[in-house]
Structures are given as structure tokens and as C-alpha cells.
Design a protein around this motif. Structure first.
Motif, short mmCIF file in Angstrom:
data_model
loop_
_atom_site.label_atom_id
_atom_site.label_comp_id
_atom_site.label_asym_id
_atom_site.label_seq_id
_atom_site.Cartn_x
_atom_site.Cartn_y
_atom_site.Cartn_z
N ASN B 45 -7.85 67.07 -10.02
CA ASN B 45 -8.14 68.31 -11.41
C ASN B 45 -9.29 67.37 -10.91
O ASN B 45 -10.59 67.97 -11.30
CB ASN B 45 -7.49 68.21 -12.69
N ASN B 48 -11.43 67.65 -7.97
CA ASN B 48 -12.24 69.24 -7.35
C ASN B 48 -13.14 69.61 -8.40
O ASN B 48 -13.31 70.31 -8.10
CB ASN B 48 -10.79 69.66 -7.24
N SER B 49 -13.27 68.69 -9.43
CA SER B 49 -14.00 69.52 -10.42
C SER B 49 -15.58 68.61 -10.48
O SER B 49 -16.39 69.01 -10.89
CB SER B 49 -14.28 69.43 -11.54
N THR B 123 -7.49 61.44 -19.49
CA THR B 123 -6.64 61.54 -19.08
C THR B 123 -5.72 60.80 -19.04
O THR B 123 -5.44 59.83 -18.20
CB THR B 123 -5.91 62.87 -18.10
N LYS B 130 -3.11 72.56 -13.11
CA LYS B 130 -3.91 72.45 -12.67
C LYS B 130 -5.64 72.61 -13.81
O LYS B 130 -5.79 74.01 -13.54
CB LYS B 130 -4.60 73.64 -11.45
N PHE B 131 -5.77 71.50 -14.00
CA PHE B 131 -6.46 71.83 -15.42
C PHE B 131 -7.83 71.47 -14.76
O PHE B 131 -9.11 71.04 -13.64
CB PHE B 131 -6.75 70.77 -15.41
N ASN B 132 -9.42 72.58 -15.12
CA ASN B 132 -9.99 72.80 -14.45
C ASN B 132 -11.21 71.83 -15.08
O ASN B 132 -11.87 73.09 -16.15
CB ASN B 132 -10.42 74.84 -14.17
#
Lengths: 397, 371
Positions: B45, B48-49, B123, B130-132
Motif C-alpha cells: 500500500n 503503490n502510493s 501502520t 488495499k488502502f490508497n
């Protein structure tokens, strides 16, 4: 202190593989997918690493994009090294000459400076066309023991096929007295595997002589090896008894894939003592639906199976929808076999879509030929592709 | 858009909820979903950010975690600047190891001081979603918040520690309740242990807490100082799996058999994990596989139904595996039958055994057991 590598490997990966039809339209033969998650080049590269050879030049020429991208910095094979590692060697422009690689020997010759950078004692020449597991370190040991200038790995082939190969005629001690390239009447069944170990100095000398010879076709099998033999250099064969498959034709590529199946497969990629390294797909585990049927098959990560899969090899992220059947087939990554479609006795390249109720190929039988669908082909719903057809373009209903 | 943020992952918090699974590992390294570990979701996560610096807080039992993470290259976090930074316990001589989130953070001031990014994303590893993160940081930015708590509206489980959050329509948090007595299954906005804090603000907060002798981030800061802080909540509406008990672990693994859940977790963006170079899985002549997830490296000769198989599992001829979670490198002998069983790694079950649990109380077999 001058650093050196005892043995440097040169992997010839420029081949077009024209007998693989649509499978090599956009990629070089060594980059052709094999065994659900591998590419052909994984085998010689893994052999190198497992044999303790950490310096590999990969000579590319034909459609190198996929291959270059795949090899990257060599990390998946543990070949991202500070000294050595894997290097892509493509043809280049030079002050006095610039040319494509003109033959196997010329390709190596044009990269003399690469080899010399590592000051090696031995050079291992490999090709990227075969599926096999081989300990090159054992071959090097034999090479040192015989004191040869050149050692050629060889395998016994059926007499009926011997005329397709370079045949070695040897004395009882394994020394070679004659080398015949694709002889009409072979005297022996000992075929060259295209794997050579040279004493580096000797190789450099003969490559330079070969380059200066205007009548040479710049090929190892046709020019360099015979020249060395004629000059009386010490040449030995090194016999290999394991599995070794040339996957240069559609039929042999299909068969080699099938050799992975069964309880005691002819070729085992699960052997933990000789791991085959590869770049791994990023995908979740494969999923089988309520009505899925899977028998005698190999299925890679990310597949979604709702239909029937039998005697087949499925690459990553392949989807087999409800009511679809895949039998005796090799399906490469990201292809979709839609509901009710049937695929038999075929090789389906990456990103192919087989439409609903389409029929590809016929039941496998000895007289039937394998269907090949090239990368990205879309087959319309209900369309039929008869056995043996090779397609690169979309197929309409 | 890449967030100007660093990540901090707490690998050990909430372990008391699943004692069987963390006997020899951290919360972060609990295997999940066939080929992942819980930390893979938190790390992916972040990556991906666009987050390229992640501090990984460890406390104990972290050998399996280090083995999993390595240099961080499989998450693209082997970087020259930043990347994955392991933060093992650090304390002045004679100090004891930290036990709370706040104590852990106070050992991080050096690390936090050296970074330049504006925000810190914290976190824990007890959730799969699936946190954005970019969206959450952007929300935090537009609200000009000091702290943004991510919440999910769902059922309260039977975990020992949880936080319920009430907020105004604008998202400003008005009330926080720490482990209140509510009936299991009650629906509420539950904090999912993901939050965004301004880095400089966090540093000040930690310094202030040390001087006041505070020990709990939740009760001493969030609850006591709620009125003076700008605390917002970000309502996460996607799929969230809180791993807060053995039965939740079982249930959420099994939910991966639903296509919608898989599509949400694995679709569009990749979930990264350690690469093991296993061969593709092989299915034998008599294999029957239905409604199951199978990872690479498996050899299936028997029957597998409604199950999740991790890497390198062998299921012998005539064996039947139903409604079970079989972890890495298990051997299920011929004619053995399993129903509602969770086997930890490296379990060997010889032939003709029958084991079963039930879906609310799956039968758990410890790592390395030979039966």
C-alpha cells in the motif's frame, strides 16, 4: 592487483528461431516462454549460476527488447554483481567498423574486449536454444584434466537424427579426430551440444585469424572448430547423459513442455539441488472455481480456472472460463480462453483471446499438427482454427 | 501522485489476539492468502502510493520478519536514499524495551529528525486492505489536520484492544472510545490502526509526552488531548479484514475464495511479496481441485476443496483437504483427510490420518509438527 575471473560465459542469444513461426515474431528465441513461468534463457543462466560462473555476456541481436527487459540487471539469477554479473552485449558501432553479428564466431569476436576485461583463463560458449540442466563446473574440471585447448559437450542422439547435428568423431580417450557439420552419412552418434570451453588465449587467437579470413562464414561449427582441429590443437569431447532438448521447432517446444508433466517427469524443474531461477510474475495464487477440472497439468500463479484443463501447461494469469476446455496445449501468460471454447493440441502465445465457443485445433494424434496462435491474437466468438494452422493476425468468425 | 510521506510499520502490535500464530514470529510475518505475509499488504500500500522510505519497527521475535524482508528489493525498497529501514529495539542502557506505541515512537526521534518528508504514515500489521495512502494523505492535507485516523465501519470483533471513533459530518473526530464494552458484532466506526501525522508535529508530541511521563498514544494523547488537537478521521469504505482472532484469521483467508474480494485486493495494483523461485504448481492425473487458491511450488495428487494452499505444499494421492489453510512446505500424506484445519509451516502429516475442526474453531497445528 589485477583482478580476474577464471571462466567467463558467452551466451549466444541472437537467434531468430524462424521455425517457431509466430512465437518469435517479436521476441528472440531465448526469450520464448517455457514451462509456465520460465523463458528458455533461464536454463543456461541458471546452469551458469549453479556451476559457480558469475560472469555472463549475453549476445543479443534479433528483437532484443523482451530479452533485455527480462534479464534486466540479472538480479533474479543472482547475477547483479559488483565485478562480473550478467551483461547484455548488442552489436555496436566502432571507429573502423560497425556491423551486425555475422555468425556465432563473429559475435564472440566482436566482444573480445568484454572477455579481456575479466582476464579469464577459460571461456565457456553457450547457446540460448536448449532446455537442460548441466554442471558446467564438471565440464571445466574435465577440460583441465585432459589439458585440452577446446572441449565440446556432446550427447548421443539416435542415428536417424545424427545428420541434423555437428557430429564428433572421437578416439577412445575422448579426443576428437574429426568434426563433421551435419554429415549425410554420420560415422558416430555423438552430437555437439553447441557448448564449448576454450582456453581463452587459444580462442582469442583463432577468432582473430577467423576474422581475417575472408572465406570464413564466421561460424564456430563450420569454421573455428575445424580450423583448430586442422592446426592440431587438442580437442576433447565431454559426454553429457542428461535431458537435453533443442526447442527450435514448434513440435519440440511443445514436447519439452509436456516432458515436465507426470509423476516422474522426464525433466524436473522442482529439483531443489539445481534450482531454475527466473523472473517471477507478480500475481496472487492461482484460483480454481467450483466446476474446475484440472488433470496432469502445470498451472502458474494468477490463473483463474473455471473450465477444464488437461495435459496442459498454463502460464501466469491465464483465464479458462466456465465450460471451456484446454487439452494437450501450452498457453502462455495473460491469455483468456472464453466460455465454451475448446483449445486442443496448440501453443497459444501471450495475451491471446480465444472467443466464446471457438474451436482451436483438433484432438492430438500422431498425424495431427500443432496450432500456433501468435502474441495478442484475438479469435472471434465461434470461430474455428483447424489443426496445424499458424496465425499472427486476428481470426474473424 | 507520490505522497511526501514516510511510512512507519509496527510489526509487533496486537499479537495477543492470535497467540498461536505469533509463537515464533511477529504479527507482520503471519502468512496470509497463500503466498503473502501480513506486512506485504502494509508495505505494498505504501509503495503503490509512491512512498519510498519505510521504517520497520520491530520488538521481538523478528527473525522470520528479517528473513522475509531481506534488503527490501522485492518491494522495490532497496534504495540509496531511504528504502526499507529496519528499526530494531533501541534504548539507553538499563532502559527496558518499549511496550507501547508511544514508547516505540520516542525511540525514533533520530530517524524522524533526519527525514525531510512532511508526513508520517503509521501502520500496524493486523489488517488486510488495499488502502490508497495517497488519498489518505491528501485528505489529511486538505483538512489541515494534525492527525488523521483511518476508520472502517464494521462489526466489532472480540479483540482485546480496539478504538471506536465518532466524528462530525466534516470528519473532525469528536469522541474516541478505547476498548468500550459493546456487544460483539455491533457495527461501529473502528480505527484500523492506520494514521497520518505531520512529522514535525509527531516529533513535538513525542518530546512533550516524554516530559509528561505519558506512555499511551491512544489514552494519553488521542483521548486526553482530543479537544486541543485537530484530529480527523478518514472513512475507508473498501474491503477490510481485521486479523483479531484465530476465527477472524480463518474467515478472512477464506474470503479470498470470493472473486470480488480477490479483485479488490489484487486487482489494479500489485501486492508485492518475497520471491522464492518455486516451480509452478503441478496437478496430477487424479487431482481434484475446486474453489481453492493454490500457490506456486505445490504438487497436488489428491482432492483440495474450499482451501488455501501456500507455497510448496504436497497433497498425496487419495488425500482430501477441505475448508483448510495449509501453510508453506506442508506434506499431507496419502489418504489423509483434513477438514477445517489450519496447519502452520513445515507440518508433515503422514498417511491415513483424519483431522477436523469447525469453521468457527478451526483445528490449529503448530509449525513443524510431525504427525
Amino acid at each position: 592487483m589485477q583482478r580476474k575471473k577464471e571462466c567467463v560465459a558467452m551466451l549466444l542469444a541472437g537467434g531468430q528461431g524462424s521455425r517457431l513461426y509466430a512465437l518469435t515474431t517479436n521476441i528472440a528465441k531465448p526469450a520464448v516462454a517455457f514451462g509456465a513461468k520460465y523463458r528458455i534463457i533461464d536454463f543456461p543462466l541458471s546452469n551458469c549460476v549453479n556451476s559457480g560462473i558469475d560472469t555472463v555476456g549475453v549476445l543479443t541481436q534479433y528483437q532484443p527488447l523482451v530479452l533485455n527487459e527480462y534479464i534486466g540487471n540479472g538480479q533474479p539469477w543472482d547475477l547483479d554483481r559488483t565485478y562480473g554479473g550478467v551483461h547484455i552485449l548488442s552489436p555496436y558501432q566502432a571507429k573502423t567498423r560497425s556491423s551486425w553479428y555475422e555468425g556465432t564466431a563473429n559475435a564472440i569476436y566482436q566482444n573480445l574486449h568484454f572477455m579481456k576485461m575479466y582476464n579469464p583463463e577459460y571461456v565457456l560458449v553457450l547457446s540460448g536454444d536448449h532446455i537442460y540442466k548441466m554442471d558446467y563446473a564438471a565440464m571445466l574440471k574435465a577440460h583441465k584434466k585432459t589439458g585440452a585447448d577446446c572441449t565440446i559437450a556432446a550427447i548421443n542422439v539416435p542415428l536417424s537424427e545424427a545428420s541434423r547435428f555437428g557430429i564428433l568423431n572421437t578416439n577412445p580417450d575422448g579426443s576428437i579426430y574429426q568434426f563433421e557439420e551435419k554429415p549425410k552419412q554420420p560415422k558416430s552418434t555423438l552430437a555437439s551440444m553447441g557448448i564449448y570451453i576454450f582456453n581463452a588465449e587459444k580462442l582469442f587467437k583463432y577468432l582473430e585469424a577467423d576474422d581475417a579470413n575472408p572465406n570464413s562464414s564466421k561460424d564456430f561449427g563450420k569454421d573455428v572448430l575445424p580450423a583448430m582441429l586442422n592446426a592440431g590443437e587438442k580437442m576433447f569431447s565431454y559426454q553429457f547423459d542428461g535431458y537435453w532438448k533443442d526447442v527450435g521447432t514448434v513440435a519440440s517446444l511443445w514436447q519439452a513442455n509436456m516432458d515436465l508433466l507426470g509423476e516422474n517427469p522426464e525433466f524436473d524443474v522442482r529439483d531443489q539441488s539445481w534450482k531454475i531461477h527466473s523472473r517471477n510474475p507478480l500475481a496472487p495464487p492461482e484460483h480454481f472455481g467450483e466446476n474446475a477440472v484440472v488433470k496432469n497439468s502445470m498451472v502458474a500463479l494468477g490463473c483463474e480456472i473455471y473450465g477444464k484443463v488437461e495435459n496442459s501447461i498454463l502460464g501466469s494469469n491465464v483465464v479458462v472460463e466456465e465450460g471451456a476446455t484446454v487439452k494437450d496445449a501450452v498457453v502462455l501468460a495473460n491469455s483468456v480462453i472464453k466460455a465454451g471454447a475448446t483449445v486442443s493440441y496448440s501453443i497459444i502465445d501471450e495475451n491471446v483471446t480465444v472467443g466464446e465457443r471457438a474451436t482451436i485445433g483438433a484432438e492430438k494424434d500422431p498425424s495431427a499438427e500443432i496450432v500456433v496462435l501468435g502474441r495478442g491474437v484475438t479469435v472471434a466468438d465461434g470461430a474455428t482454427v483447424s489443426e496445424g494452422q499458424k496465425h499472427e493476425k486476428d481470426i474473424l468468425a | 501522485m507520490a505522497a511526501s510521506a514516510i511510512g512507519i510499520i509496527f510489526s509487533n502490535l496486537h499479537e495477543e489476539n492470535v497467540p498461536e500464530l505469533v509463537r515464533r514470529r511477529t504479527m507482520a510475518s503471519i502468512p496470509f492468502g497463500g503466498r503473502y505475509r501480513l506486512i506485504d499488504f502494509a508495505l505494498s500500500n505504501m509503495v503503490n502510493s509512491g512512498i519510498t522510505t519505510v521504517g520497520l519497527m520491530t520488538n521481538n521475535n523478528y527473525r522470520s520478519l528479517i528473513d522475509h524482508i531481506g534488503s527490501g528489493k522485492d518491494w522495490d525498497l532497496a534504495r540509496k536514499d531511504g528504502g526499507l529501514i529496519l528499526l530494531p529495539p533501541f534504548s539507553e542502557k538499563h532502559d527496558k524495551l518499549y511496550t507501547t506505541r508511544l514508547e516505540a515512537l520516542s525511540s525514533l526521534t533520530g530517524f524522524l529528525n533526519r527525514r525531510k518528508e512532511k508526513y508520517v504514515v503509521l501502520t500496524d500489521c493486523d489488517g488486510v486492505a488495499k488502502f490508497n495512502i495517497s488519498d489518505i494523505v491528501e485528505y489529511h492535507e486538505t483538512k489541515n489536520a494534525d492527525i488523521t485516523l483511518v476508520t472502517h465501519y464494521g462489526k466489532v470483533g472480540h479483540r482485546s484492544d480496539f478504538m471506536l471513533v465518532n466524528a462530525s459530518d466534516e470528519g473532525r473526530v469528536t469522541e474516541i472510545k478505547l476498548t468500550p464494552h459493546v456487544k460483539e458484532g455491533t457495527k461501529a466506526d473502528i480505527f484500523v490502526n492506520v494514521m497520518v501525522i505531520n512529522r514535525q508535529f509527531l516529533l513535538n508530541l513525542v518530546e512533550d509526552s516524554v516530559t509528561h511521563g505519558f506512555t499511551s498514544f491512544e489514552s494519553d494523547i488521542l483521548i486526553k488531548q482530543l479537544d486541543s488537537l485537530k484530529v480527523y478521521r478518514y472513512d475507508f469504505q473498501g474491503y477490510y479484514a481485521g486479523i483479531d482472532s484465530m476465527s477472524a484469521y480463518y474467515k478472512h483467508n477464506m474470503e479470498l475464495l470470493e472473486k470480488e474480494v480477490r479483485d479488490e485486493l489484487f486487482g489494479e495494483r500489485d501486492i508485492y511479496t518475497k520471491v522464492r523461485d518455486s516451480a509452478p504448481s503441478k496437478y496430477g492425473e487424479n487431482a481434484v481441485v475446486k474453489n481453492s487458491l493454490i500457490s506456486d511450488g505445490c504438487v497436488i495428487e489428491g482432492v483440495v476443496e474450499n482451501s488455501i494452499l501456500f507455497r510448496g505444499v504436497k497433497v498425496g494421492k487419495g488425500a482430501v483437504v477441505r475448508n483448510s489453510i495449509i501453510m508453506q512446505d506442508n506434506f499431507i500424506g496419502p489418504n489423509t483427510s483434513l477438514d477445517c484445519v489450519i496447519t502452520d509451516k513445515n507440518v508433515v502429516i503422514s498417511d491415513r490420518k483424519t483431522l477436523s475442526g469447525c469453521s468457527t474453531l478451526p483445528y490449529f497445528i503448530q509449525k513443524g509438527t510431525r504427525l
